[in-house]
Design a protein around this motif. Structure first.
Motif, short mmCIF file in Angstrom:
data_model
loop_
_atom_site.label_atom_id
_atom_site.label_comp_id
_atom_site.label_asym_id
_atom_site.label_seq_id
_atom_site.Cartn_x
_atom_site.Cartn_y
_atom_site.Cartn_z
N ALA A 248 1.02 -0.93 0.50
CA ALA A 248 -0.34 -0.29 -0.20
C ALA A 248 1.04 1.15 0.03
O ALA A 248 0.47 2.62 -0.71
N LEU A 249 2.13 1.51 0.76
CA LEU A 249 2.37 2.20 0.86
C LEU A 249 3.41 2.99 -0.11
O LEU A 249 3.46 3.90 -0.04
N SER A 250 4.01 1.71 -1.01
CA SER A 250 5.03 1.33 -2.24
C SER A 250 3.75 2.08 -3.43
O SER A 250 4.23 3.20 -4.26
N TRP A 251 2.92 1.50 -3.64
CA TRP A 251 1.91 2.05 -4.05
C TRP A 251 1.91 3.72 -4.52
O TRP A 251 1.70 4.20 -5.82
N VAL A 252 1.53 4.70 -3.11
CA VAL A 252 1.23 5.93 -2.99
C VAL A 252 2.69 6.64 -3.05
O VAL A 252 2.25 7.77 -3.63
N ARG A 253 3.88 6.18 -2.43
CA ARG A 253 5.32 7.29 -2.57
C ARG A 253 5.16 6.67 -4.20
O ARG A 253 6.07 8.16 -4.78
N ASP A 254 4.94 6.09 -5.59
CA ASP A 254 5.40 5.95 -6.22
C ASP A 254 4.42 6.54 -7.84
O ASP A 254 4.76 6.76 -8.61
N ARG A 255 3.30 7.39 -6.75
CA ARG A 255 2.21 7.37 -7.77
C ARG A 255 3.34 8.86 -8.44
O ARG A 255 3.80 10.19 -8.09
N LYS A 256 2.64 9.30 -9.04
CA LYS A 256 3.48 10.60 -10.42
C LYS A 256 2.05 11.61 -9.52
O LYS A 256 1.52 12.28 -9.22
N GLY A 257 3.32 13.11 -9.20
CA GLY A 257 2.77 13.55 -8.31
C GLY A 257 3.25 13.71 -6.89
O GLY A 257 2.81 15.20 -6.24
N VAL A 258 3.33 13.05 -6.31
CA VAL A 258 3.41 12.79 -4.58
C VAL A 258 4.91 13.14 -4.53
O VAL A 258 5.77 12.49 -4.47
N ALA A 259 4.87 14.05 -3.86
CA ALA A 259 6.34 14.32 -3.17
C ALA A 259 7.06 13.97 -1.63
O ALA A 259 7.52 13.70 -1.33
N ALA A 260 6.09 13.70 -0.26
CA ALA A 260 5.94 12.38 -0.34
C ALA A 260 4.53 11.93 0.80
O ALA A 260 3.36 12.40 0.46
N ALA A 261 5.06 10.57 1.02
CA ALA A 261 3.87 10.28 2.14
C ALA A 261 3.86 10.28 4.05
O ALA A 261 5.12 9.62 4.17
N ALA A 262 2.68 10.54 3.98
CA ALA A 262 3.60 11.34 5.65
C ALA A 262 2.40 9.87 6.39
O ALA A 262 1.36 9.62 6.54
N VAL A 263 3.33 9.75 7.56
CA VAL A 263 2.88 8.37 8.19
C VAL A 263 2.58 8.54 9.49
O VAL A 263 3.33 9.09 9.89
N GLY A 264 2.19 8.33 9.91
CA GLY A 264 1.90 8.93 11.84
C GLY A 264 1.82 7.49 12.97
O GLY A 264 1.34 6.71 13.48
N PRO A 265 3.12 6.96 12.59
CA PRO A 265 2.82 6.00 13.71
C PRO A 265 3.31 5.71 15.32
O PRO A 265 3.69 6.87 14.73
N ARG A 266 2.35 4.94 15.94
CA ARG A 266 2.38 5.49 17.19
C ARG A 266 3.69 4.63 17.81
O ARG A 266 3.55 5.56 18.99
N THR A 267 4.73 3.87 17.15
CA THR A 267 5.80 3.40 18.52
C THR A 267 6.49 3.31 17.25
O THR A 267 6.21 3.24 15.65
N THR A 268 7.80 3.48 17.68
CA THR A 268 9.05 2.32 17.03
C THR A 268 8.90 1.34 16.18
O THR A 268 9.37 1.17 15.08
#
Length: 299
Positions: A248-268
């Motif tokens: 899911a993340l790599s699909w978003v990351r590599d879409r044309k026009g996406v500069a960054a995918a912002a994630v919000g993990p709760r834990t390390t």
């Protein structure tokens, strides 16, 4: 967004160190997150745990939940909010200052004058927008370019929810960004956590959907359409030998026009899992299959 609320400062310090050690740079926060606590934590960590020059600090102003109106992009409010953010962040400049939400009661030129003043004072390097539609972003960005001839902080990003479960930005926002030379900061690229496949068999007790203050946020993606897309992601993950999260993340990351995918993990531990997928690249056939499975419904 969770720092100072669901994630306390010690855990945040571990996350930031792990992130920077892995080569990460962008930290995205806002003046209203945790009532200012998120910015305070970022400020303490950037001045004590990592080097300021090693990170790009992005924050937002404009939401005024405690004010007499819901949002405020007036010159008066923005410049005061900027100074308050700088104090909390313990820095003399913000790399990316974002207009969190559109304010219909303030003229565009007044808002843009605040951006120009902030840039000329050396307090802001670049500007962006948050919860704007495509036409709203285009209006602000085009006015700014015409009025300043590129002398002020350029509007270079827009933030918007974007994932396999929400492809609405493809209709108009992404084309507008491309035309104006800006990039998308895609938030909730895991579909509010649903694309990690953690909800396939129910709602785990430690998940966001099990928390009273977050359940309504996740619930829209627990429908039948989302379930089918999650199953497609899991099929792709099994075939590639990686996690659904990585797909899911790599699909978003590599879409044309996406500069960054912002994630919000709760834990390390969650962050480390996210960082481990950086090298994953989806084959064209799998990407196209996911495109078909998640095609956006008609508006």
């Amino acid at each position: 967004m969770t720092w100072g609320k669901d994630t306390q400062e010690e855990e945040a310090a571990d996350q930031l160190t792990t992130f920077v050690d892995a080569g990460g740079t962008l930290i995205d926060t806002a003046d209203i997150y945790g009532g200012g606590q998120s910015e305070r934590i970022v400020g303490r960590l950037v001045s004590g745990v990592v080097r300021r020059d090693d990170v790009i600090i992005a924050t937002k102003s404009g939401h005024t939940p405690q004010g007499y109106r819901r949002c405020d992009l007036s010159r008066r409010h923005l410049l005061a909010a900027l100074d308050a953010s700088l104090r909390r962040l313990r820095t003399d400049h913000i790399d990316l200052w974002q207009l969190h939400v559109r304010d219909p009661d303030t003229p565009v030129e007044e808002t843009l004058s605040a951006l120009e003043s902030a840039q000329r004072a050396g307090k802001v390097r670049y500007a962006g927008t948050g919860d704007f539609t495509a036409w709203q972003f285009a209006t602000y960005a085009a006015w700014q370019r015409a009025a300043t001839r590129h002398s002020a902080a350029p509007i270079v990003t827009a933030g918007c929810e974007y994932s396999l479960l929400n492809r609405a930005p493809e209709r108009d926002l992404l084309p507008a960004l491309g035309d104006l030379g800006a990039g998308l900061i895609a938030w909730s690229p895991l579909g509010r956590g649903v694309l990690s496949a953690q909800y396939r068999s129910g709602v785990p007790g430690e998940s966001r959907a099990a928390r009273p203050h977050m359940a309504a946020y996740v619930e829209p993606y627990l429908d039948e359409r989302s379930r089918r897309i999650v199953e497609s992601v899991c099929t792709a993950a099994e075939g590639l030998g990686v996690s659904p999260l990585a797909v899911a993340l790599s699909w978003v990351r590599d879409r044309k026009g996406v500069a960054a995918a912002a994630v919000g993990p709760r834990t390390t531990a969650q962050l480390e899992e996210i960082l481990s997928m950086e090298s994953v690249e989806l084959p064209r056939e799998i990407r196209e299959a996911l495109d078909d499975a998640s095609s956006a419904p008609d508006p």
